[in-house]
Design a protein around this motif. Structure first.
Motif, mmCIF file in Angstrom:
data_model
loop_
_atom_site.group_PDB
_atom_site.id
_atom_site.type_symbol
_atom_site.label_atom_id
_atom_site.label_comp_id
_atom_site.label_asym_id
_atom_site.label_seq_id
_atom_site.Cartn_x
_atom_site.Cartn_y
_atom_site.Cartn_z
ATOM 1 N N GLU A 31 0.849 -1.189 0.000
ATOM 2 C CA GLU A 31 0.000 0.000 0.000
ATOM 3 C C GLU A 31 0.881 1.233 0.000
ATOM 4 O OE1 GLU A 31 -3.023 0.221 2.962
ATOM 5 O OE2 GLU A 31 -3.756 -1.800 2.535
ATOM 6 N N SER A 32 0.446 2.234 -0.740
ATOM 7 C CA SER A 32 1.133 3.524 -0.777
ATOM 8 C C SER A 32 0.276 4.553 -0.067
ATOM 9 C CB SER A 32 1.332 3.983 -2.222
ATOM 10 O OG SER A 32 2.156 3.087 -2.908
ATOM 11 N N GLY A 33 0.930 5.484 0.591
ATOM 12 C CA GLY A 33 0.216 6.559 1.261
ATOM 13 C C GLY A 33 1.111 7.759 1.387
ATOM 14 N N PRO A 34 0.577 8.863 1.869
ATOM 15 C CA PRO A 34 1.403 10.059 2.037
ATOM 16 C C PRO A 34 2.529 9.850 3.055
ATOM 17 C CG PRO A 34 -0.793 10.394 2.971
ATOM 18 C CD PRO A 34 -0.798 9.064 2.287
ATOM 19 N N ARG A 97 -7.632 8.430 6.166
ATOM 20 C CA ARG A 97 -8.636 9.500 6.131
ATOM 21 C C ARG A 97 -8.357 10.569 7.171
ATOM 22 N NH1 ARG A 97 -12.009 4.790 5.358
ATOM 23 N NH2 ARG A 97 -12.454 4.753 7.587
ATOM 24 N N ARG A 98 -7.573 10.225 8.208
ATOM 25 C CA ARG A 98 -7.288 11.194 9.273
ATOM 26 C C ARG A 98 -6.184 12.150 8.883
ATOM 27 N NH1 ARG A 98 -7.658 6.586 13.281
ATOM 28 N NH2 ARG A 98 -5.463 6.361 12.842
#
Length: 99
Positions: A31-34, A97-98
């Motif tokens: 998974e990729s995220g900021p 989402r937070r």
């Protein structure tokens, strides 16, 4: 000579069931995220309790959850794996989402 019972492992036509890649890989995905690149593995439960870093609540023994570690660690892969954390599945999904 007695007749043999047919195998229940494979249909008579010899076809194989489709490969479930998530199951074959132990339900692991990237998974990729900021906040970076992560390896996420779904587990059905374990004999231990863990503290979820998302909500600071216990994950009871035997409860399904995810185990997460960084793919883009500045240190070795062994270090990243040693820093893995157990999250409630919902807490892991909600963390994106937070931010």
């Amino acid at each position: 000579m007695p007749s043999r019972r047919p195998s229940r492992r494979r249909p008579r036509d010899g076809s194989h069931p489709p490969l479930d890649l998530d199951r074959a890989l132990g339900q692991m995905r990237a998974e990729s995220g900021p906040d970076g690149e992560w390896s996420v593995r779904t587990v059905r439960g374990s004999e231990k309790q863990y503290l979820c870093p998302g909500c600071n609540q216990q994950i009871p023994a035997g409860t399904g959850h995810v185990v997460v570690w960084r793919n883009d660690s500045w240190f070795s892969d062994e270090h990243a794996l040693g820093e893995r954390r157990h999250w409630h599945s919902g807490c892991w999904r909600a963390r994106g989402r937070r931010r």
